[in-house]
Scaffold this motif. Structure first.
Motif, mmCIF file in Angstrom:
data_model
loop_
_atom_site.group_PDB
_atom_site.id
_atom_site.type_symbol
_atom_site.label_atom_id
_atom_site.label_comp_id
_atom_site.label_asym_id
_atom_site.label_seq_id
_atom_site.Cartn_x
_atom_site.Cartn_y
_atom_site.Cartn_z
ATOM 1 N N ASP A 184 50.433 52.450 46.657
ATOM 2 C CA ASP A 184 50.455 53.283 45.448
ATOM 3 C C ASP A 184 49.098 53.876 45.120
ATOM 4 O O ASP A 184 49.012 54.905 44.440
ATOM 5 N N HIS A 185 48.041 53.226 45.601
ATOM 6 C CA HIS A 185 46.677 53.676 45.262
ATOM 7 C C HIS A 185 45.797 53.668 46.511
ATOM 8 O O HIS A 185 44.798 52.938 46.573
ATOM 9 N N PRO A 186 46.130 54.476 47.527
ATOM 10 C CA PRO A 186 45.300 54.513 48.731
ATOM 11 C C PRO A 186 43.895 55.025 48.398
ATOM 12 O O PRO A 186 43.699 55.673 47.354
ATOM 13 N N PRO A 187 42.919 54.732 49.264
ATOM 14 C CA PRO A 187 41.525 55.041 48.942
ATOM 15 C C PRO A 187 41.285 56.472 48.459
ATOM 16 O O PRO A 187 40.604 56.685 47.447
ATOM 17 N N HIS A 188 41.852 57.456 49.142
ATOM 18 C CA HIS A 188 41.550 58.854 48.808
ATOM 19 C C HIS A 188 42.247 59.330 47.541
ATOM 20 O O HIS A 188 41.992 60.443 47.086
ATOM 21 N N TRP B 261 39.695 45.570 36.874
ATOM 22 C CA TRP B 261 39.754 45.015 35.524
ATOM 23 C C TRP B 261 40.875 45.580 34.677
ATOM 24 O O TRP B 261 41.152 45.083 33.594
ATOM 25 N N CYS B 262 41.549 46.629 35.141
ATOM 26 C CA CYS B 262 42.598 47.272 34.337
ATOM 27 C C CYS B 262 43.937 47.352 35.055
ATOM 28 O O CYS B 262 44.882 47.935 34.513
ATOM 29 N N GLY B 263 44.053 46.829 36.270
ATOM 30 C CA GLY B 263 45.300 47.047 36.985
ATOM 31 C C GLY B 263 45.576 46.114 38.144
ATOM 32 O O GLY B 263 45.268 44.912 38.108
ATOM 33 N N GLU B 264 46.140 46.687 39.202
ATOM 34 C CA GLU B 264 46.702 45.936 40.321
ATOM 35 C C GLU B 264 45.673 45.072 41.053
ATOM 36 O O GLU B 264 45.973 43.943 41.460
ATOM 37 N N ALA B 265 44.469 45.579 41.243
ATOM 38 C CA ALA B 265 43.464 44.800 41.971
ATOM 39 C C ALA B 265 43.153 43.491 41.249
ATOM 40 O O ALA B 265 42.968 42.447 41.886
ATOM 41 N N GLY B 266 43.129 43.529 39.925
ATOM 42 C CA GLY B 266 42.899 42.304 39.159
ATOM 43 C C GLY B 266 44.051 41.333 39.261
ATOM 44 O O GLY B 266 43.855 40.105 39.287
#
Length: 388
Positions: A49-53, A361-366
């Motif tokens: 959903d959030h690829p690097p580019h 801090w605000c989403g999926e990575a956290g």
């Protein structure tokens, strides 16, 4: 961050519509999910959903591509053999870093208004120094201390001096066998800490005396002590006073003088205070009994009011609140951060979506970080704040 405190330039979720309550009742039986399975699902959503580019630049370790890169850097150290789409996690980290580096000319230089963990230049320097083991980059990061010593620079974690202390700890851990670099880092940290300690009390950000982890006194004390525990004696009275701010409910005020007892989230309220206290408790033997009582009371409040309707995240959502709880309660809160649960909340009109859905801090990575903490049974720390 909470909607009531963010300046125009700060990343923050919007105010929840009046129809959405701040939290929902915690009345379901205790439950848990398989943390390893949920970690893999979270990471898959992150790169799909959030690829690097696709991630807009900006945000340092707080949000944006550098924050996601930092997650993958940290997870690669925990899961060196794990691959996503046939690539190891450090390759994913490099891909997100590259997205940030392509925009490096757009990033503002560190300034008194933005020099904590949210600063892109400083976060890039720290992460590159660690991954490349590059001593010259450490020197460049330490040169940024000049900005920290400007009189108008704030002391808090997100935009100020104590966030810089976290970056110094990060690089210090990668150069333990290099005496020259270690001494440079220590000297720089000493200078910053002395500057913070010499600042007028109460410490203020945007004219207000904040209490919490992101902008306030507990965050500043935590970064000082984790960087150099020898300051504990000097800070004992200040920490003791902070403990006395606890509401009867177990929560903590956002700022002083105390106002309404509203926010129960890491950035403002009991969760951030609890997580901070747990990571510095051992350095304050004279306060340990008080700290234990404060933590127990605060956890009751988090358990009652901590299932927030904001999209689950570290800063102002269920994920950060979960990390302030003990094992079974921690696992139970995490069950509300799965992809299925978030979709269900959105379908029911009970979800305030994040402005930075990929972010550390605000989403999926956290959310991925919290699942890794559960999977590896790590100390319940927050990546970028008190994990080092």
């Amino acid at each position: 961050m909470a909607e009531e405190t963010a300046p125009p330039t700060a990343p923050a979720t919007q105010t929840a519509p009046a129809s959405i309550p701040r939290y929902f009742r915690n009345d379901a039986p205790l439950a848990r999910r398989d943390p390893h399975k949920q970690l893999l699902a979270s990471l898959d959503r992150l790169i799909t959903d959030h690829p690097p580019h696709h991630i807009l630049p900006g945000g340092g370790l707080y949000y944006g591509p550098i924050s996601v890169a930092y997650l993958f850097y940290a997870l690669h150290n925990l899961y060196p053999d794990l691959k996503l789409d046939d690539y190891p996690l450090n390759t994913w980290s490099a891909a997100y870093i590259e997205q940030a580096q392509t925009h490096i000319k757009e990033f503002p230089a560190p300034s008194p208004k933005k020099c904590g963990v949210s600063n892109d230049i400083m976060s890039l320097l720290a992460l590159y120094a660690v991954t490349a083991k590059d001593a010259d980059t450490v020197k460049e990061l330490c040169d940024q201390a000049a900005v920290m010593l400007e009189p108008e620079t704030s002391n808090e974690w997100l935009f100020g001096r104590s966030g810089y202390l976290y970056l110094l700890r990060l690089v210090r851990g990668a150069f333990t066998h290099n005496q020259e670099i270690t001494e440079l880092i220590e000297d720089t940290a000493d200078e910053i800490i002395e500057n913070i300690m010499d600042s007028p009390r109460p410490w203020k950000w945007h004219g207000k005396a904040y209490v919490g982890a992101v902008h306030g006194a507990i965050g500043i004390i935590t970064q000082i002590i984790l960087t150099d525990p020898s300051w504990a004696t000097n800070l004992e009275a200040e920490l003791g006073a902070l403990l006395s701010y606890q509401y009867e409910s177990g929560n903590f005020p956002s700022s002083l003088p105390p106002g309404r007892d509203r926010l129960v989230q890491f950035c403002h309220g009991a969760p951030g205070v609890v997580s901070s206290l747990l990571s510095i408790r051992r350095y304050f033997p004279g306060l340990q009994e008080r700290i234990d009582k404060v933590v127990a009371k605060a956890r009751e409040c988090i358990w009652e009011r901590g299932l927030l309707t904001k999209e689950p995240c570290l800063c102002h959502g269920i994920t950060g609140n979960a990390l302030a709880l003990d094992d079974k309660q921690f696992e139970h809160f995490l069950t509300y951060t799965t992809g299925h649960e978030i979709k269900s909340m959105a379908k029911d009109g009970m979800l305030e979506k994040s402005d930075d859905p990929s972010a550390l801090w605000c989403g999926e990575a956290g959310r991925a970080w919290a699942w890794a903490v559960a999977d590896k049974q790590l100390d319940k720390r927050l990546l970028g704040y008190n994990d080092i």
